[in-house]
Every structure is written in structure tokens, then in C-alpha cells.
Design a protein around this motif. Sequence first.
Motif, PDB file in Angstrom:
ATOM      1  N   THR A  22       0.652  -1.155  -0.149  1.00 36.53           N
ATOM      2  CA  THR A  22       0.077  -0.009   0.024  1.00 36.53           C
ATOM      3  C   THR A  22       0.906   1.289   0.087  1.00 36.53           C
ATOM      4  O   THR A  22       0.257   2.499   0.085  1.00 36.53           O
ATOM      5  CB  THR A  22      -0.994   0.042   1.318  1.00 36.53           C
ATOM      6  OG1 THR A  22      -0.149   0.101   2.559  1.00 36.53           O
ATOM      7  CG2 THR A  22      -1.898  -1.269   1.171  1.00 36.53           C
ATOM      8  N   SER A  45      -4.706  -5.487  -4.226  1.00 32.64           N
ATOM      9  CA  SER A  45      -5.433  -6.700  -3.577  1.00 32.64           C
ATOM     10  C   SER A  45      -4.669  -7.833  -4.490  1.00 32.64           C
ATOM     11  O   SER A  45      -4.679  -9.055  -4.118  1.00 32.64           O
ATOM     12  CB  SER A  45      -6.722  -6.879  -3.118  1.00 32.64           C
ATOM     13  OG  SER A  45      -7.290  -6.805  -4.445  1.00 32.64           O
ATOM     14  N   SER A  64      -1.149  -8.209  -3.254  1.00 35.41           N
ATOM     15  CA  SER A  64      -1.110  -8.644  -1.687  1.00 35.41           C
ATOM     16  C   SER A  64      -2.022  -9.652  -1.373  1.00 35.41           C
ATOM     17  O   SER A  64      -1.893 -10.071  -0.043  1.00 35.41           O
ATOM     18  CB  SER A  64      -1.704  -7.615  -0.826  1.00 35.41           C
ATOM     19  OG  SER A  64      -2.916  -7.067  -1.260  1.00 35.41           O
ATOM     20  N   LYS A  65      -2.995 -10.325  -2.193  1.00 35.72           N
ATOM     21  CA  LYS A  65      -3.798 -11.142  -1.930  1.00 35.72           C
ATOM     22  C   LYS A  65      -4.784 -10.932  -0.736  1.00 35.72           C
ATOM     23  O   LYS A  65      -5.231 -11.856  -0.255  1.00 35.72           O
ATOM     24  CB  LYS A  65      -3.101 -12.525  -1.570  1.00 35.72           C
ATOM     25  CG  LYS A  65      -1.805 -12.790  -2.897  1.00 35.72           C
ATOM     26  CD  LYS A  65      -2.711 -12.877  -3.905  1.00 35.72           C
ATOM     27  CE  LYS A  65      -1.472 -13.325  -4.956  1.00 35.72           C
ATOM     28  NZ  LYS A  65      -2.235 -13.340  -6.587  1.00 35.72           N
ATOM     29  N   LYS A  66      -5.070  -9.740  -0.338  1.00 33.54           N
ATOM     30  CA  LYS A  66      -5.896  -9.429   0.737  1.00 33.54           C
ATOM     31  C   LYS A  66      -6.313  -7.939   0.600  1.00 33.54           C
ATOM     32  O   LYS A  66      -5.783  -7.124  -0.201  1.00 33.54           O
ATOM     33  CB  LYS A  66      -4.982  -9.541   1.943  1.00 33.54           C
ATOM     34  CG  LYS A  66      -3.947  -8.684   2.417  1.00 33.54           C
ATOM     35  CD  LYS A  66      -3.517  -8.679   3.726  1.00 33.54           C
ATOM     36  CE  LYS A  66      -2.482  -7.731   4.214  1.00 33.54           C
ATOM     37  NZ  LYS A  66      -2.123  -7.751   5.810  1.00 33.54           N
ATOM     38  N   PHE A  67      -7.283  -7.739   1.255  1.00 35.78           N
ATOM     39  CA  PHE A  67      -8.328  -6.298   1.116  1.00 35.78           C
ATOM     40  C   PHE A  67      -7.621  -5.889   2.651  1.00 35.78           C
ATOM     41  O   PHE A  67      -8.541  -6.465   3.741  1.00 35.78           O
ATOM     42  CB  PHE A  67      -9.256  -6.301   0.765  1.00 35.78           C
ATOM     43  CG  PHE A  67     -10.017  -4.801   0.612  1.00 35.78           C
ATOM     44  CD1 PHE A  67     -10.051  -4.333  -0.824  1.00 35.78           C
ATOM     45  CD2 PHE A  67     -10.581  -4.048   1.619  1.00 35.78           C
ATOM     46  CE1 PHE A  67     -10.518  -3.082  -0.910  1.00 35.78           C
ATOM     47  CE2 PHE A  67     -10.852  -2.962   1.458  1.00 35.78           C
ATOM     48  CZ  PHE A  67     -10.943  -2.150   0.040  1.00 35.78           C
ATOM     49  N   ASP A  68      -6.870  -5.098   2.951  1.00 31.66           N
ATOM     50  CA  ASP A  68      -6.597  -4.454   4.364  1.00 31.66           C
ATOM     51  C   ASP A  68      -7.616  -3.504   4.607  1.00 31.66           C
ATOM     52  O   ASP A  68      -7.364  -2.173   4.301  1.00 31.66           O
ATOM     53  CB  ASP A  68      -5.099  -3.843   4.286  1.00 31.66           C
ATOM     54  CG  ASP A  68      -4.567  -3.796   5.832  1.00 31.66           C
ATOM     55  OD1 ASP A  68      -5.235  -3.315   6.678  1.00 31.66           O
ATOM     56  OD2 ASP A  68      -3.404  -4.237   5.923  1.00 31.66           O
ATOM     57  N   PHE A 114      -7.301  -0.054  -4.006  1.00 28.93           N
ATOM     58  CA  PHE A 114      -7.317  -1.188  -3.057  1.00 28.93           C
ATOM     59  C   PHE A 114      -7.344  -2.756  -3.698  1.00 28.93           C
ATOM     60  O   PHE A 114      -6.781  -3.347  -3.327  1.00 28.93           O
ATOM     61  CB  PHE A 114      -8.051  -1.116  -1.769  1.00 28.93           C
ATOM     62  CG  PHE A 114      -7.252  -0.330  -0.612  1.00 28.93           C
ATOM     63  CD1 PHE A 114      -6.718  -1.075   0.399  1.00 28.93           C
ATOM     64  CD2 PHE A 114      -7.426   1.118  -0.607  1.00 28.93           C
ATOM     65  CE1 PHE A 114      -6.029  -0.199   1.222  1.00 28.93           C
ATOM     66  CE2 PHE A 114      -6.558   1.875   0.224  1.00 28.93           C
ATOM     67  CZ  PHE A 114      -6.053   1.297   1.443  1.00 28.93           C
ATOM     68  N   LEU A 115      -8.525  -2.616  -4.514  1.00 33.43           N
ATOM     69  CA  LEU A 115      -8.667  -3.872  -5.525  1.00 33.43           C
ATOM     70  C   LEU A 115      -7.384  -4.225  -6.198  1.00 33.43           C
ATOM     71  O   LEU A 115      -7.105  -5.399  -6.391  1.00 33.43           O
ATOM     72  CB  LEU A 115      -9.828  -3.655  -6.018  1.00 33.43           C
ATOM     73  CG  LEU A 115     -11.205  -3.814  -5.468  1.00 33.43           C
ATOM     74  CD1 LEU A 115     -12.487  -3.471  -6.324  1.00 33.43           C
ATOM     75  CD2 LEU A 115     -11.606  -5.055  -4.481  1.00 33.43           C
TER      76      LEU A 115
END
Length: 229
Positions: A55, A123, A126-130, A119-120
Motif C-alpha cells: 500500500t 489486492s 497482496s492477496k488481501k484487502f486491508d 485497493f482492489l
Amino acid sequence: MFVMCKREFISLFKGIKSIIMIAILFAVSYYAAKFSSVLSSGVELTAGEAEDIHTIGLLSVILLLGQLFVFGLSHDTINREIHERTMRFLVTRASRSTILFGKFLGIWFFWLFCIVVSFLLISIFSKKFDLFIFSQTMSLVTYQAALAVLLSVLIPRPGYTMFLGNILGLMLPAFGFWAAFSPNGWVNWMKYFIPFYYLERDDFTFLVILGLAGMMLLAAYAVFRRREC
């Protein structure tokens, strides 16, 4: 309020400035996340910093240029209507609170859309949505949008808000970091009114930023309700 919000939201997607800013935001988010592994391999990071490295591009843009972007698109959200005398028509169709808060929500939802898409994109790598960092980012954008609305209410001429918005957009991040870390007591107390102090913490103190944004909106409404259109 929904009509005013929708009107402002759609209007923000029009124009070359909006397209350029959205493109910058998305491009930085994508490529910074894509090459974050290169940065993490060259810099010694803690476990938490390494986890959030994807991020870094988006957060850097929002922290350093976010206020400039918000001012660039919404510095005249209220005073433009007054200057062009369209506000006289609006106040016959809706209350002043509906106009002001509807416009703010339109700005907020525009940036919500941009941040969610960013953020998408992040992701993907990062394989995640913080959700925590997302919430921090949106609190900062909320503050920036509220400040833009307040400035547009306080200053009647759009040309002046454009000039002042550019100056504040460039100076506020630098001043915010200075106030947050300066040992000078004459400056240090100002950090409590600037969002950067609350964003450096890894807890939910960033919610104070929403309170600051609410105070600015109430101040804007107090001025706007007494202003002649």
C-alpha cells in the motif's frame, strides 16, 4: 440530499483533471504494489511494515498529494454555484443543509470509489484487502473533502479558492509532518488538528480525524446558512 449527492458525484467524473487524477491514483497503486517486493528486498523492514508494503504507493500519493487532488476538483463546489448564481435556484428546491451535505457526500463517494478500486488493484498482489489501512485512508480523504467544502464556503470567489487550494495542497502535508514531529512547543500543539498525527499510530485514534472533519462541516454550514446567495 440524494439528488444533490448524485449530481456532485457524476460531475466529478467529467473533465480532463478528473481523468488525469484517477489515472495517476490507479497507476501508482498498481505499479507500486507490483514492484513492492523489489523495495522490500532492498530495505530492512519490520514484519508489520513488510506486510503493508503493497500500500506504500497509494498511501504516499494520498498523504502527499491527496489534498491537492481534492482541492483541484472540489475547491469551488459551493462558491461556483454562488458565483454563477445557480445557488439561488438550488435554495428554492432544497434546504441549505441538503445542498452542503449533499455536495460533501458526492465528493466523498467519488473518492470512496477511487480508493476502493485502488485497493482492489493492490489486492491483486497482496492477496488481501486491508480494511484497517483502507479505513485510515478514507478518514484522511474525509478530512480533505471537508476542508475543501469549508474553504469553498468561506471564500466567495472560485479563482481565489483555486489559488489558495493549490498553496494549501502543497504546504499542508509538509506542515502536518513538521507539526507532528517538531519538538517546538509553539508548533507541536497544532498536530492535534492535523490528521497526520493520528495516522502514524496503529490503533483506532484515526477516528479523531472524522471528528475534525465533522467540525469543519458544521463550521461550513454555520457560515453557509447565513450567506446571501
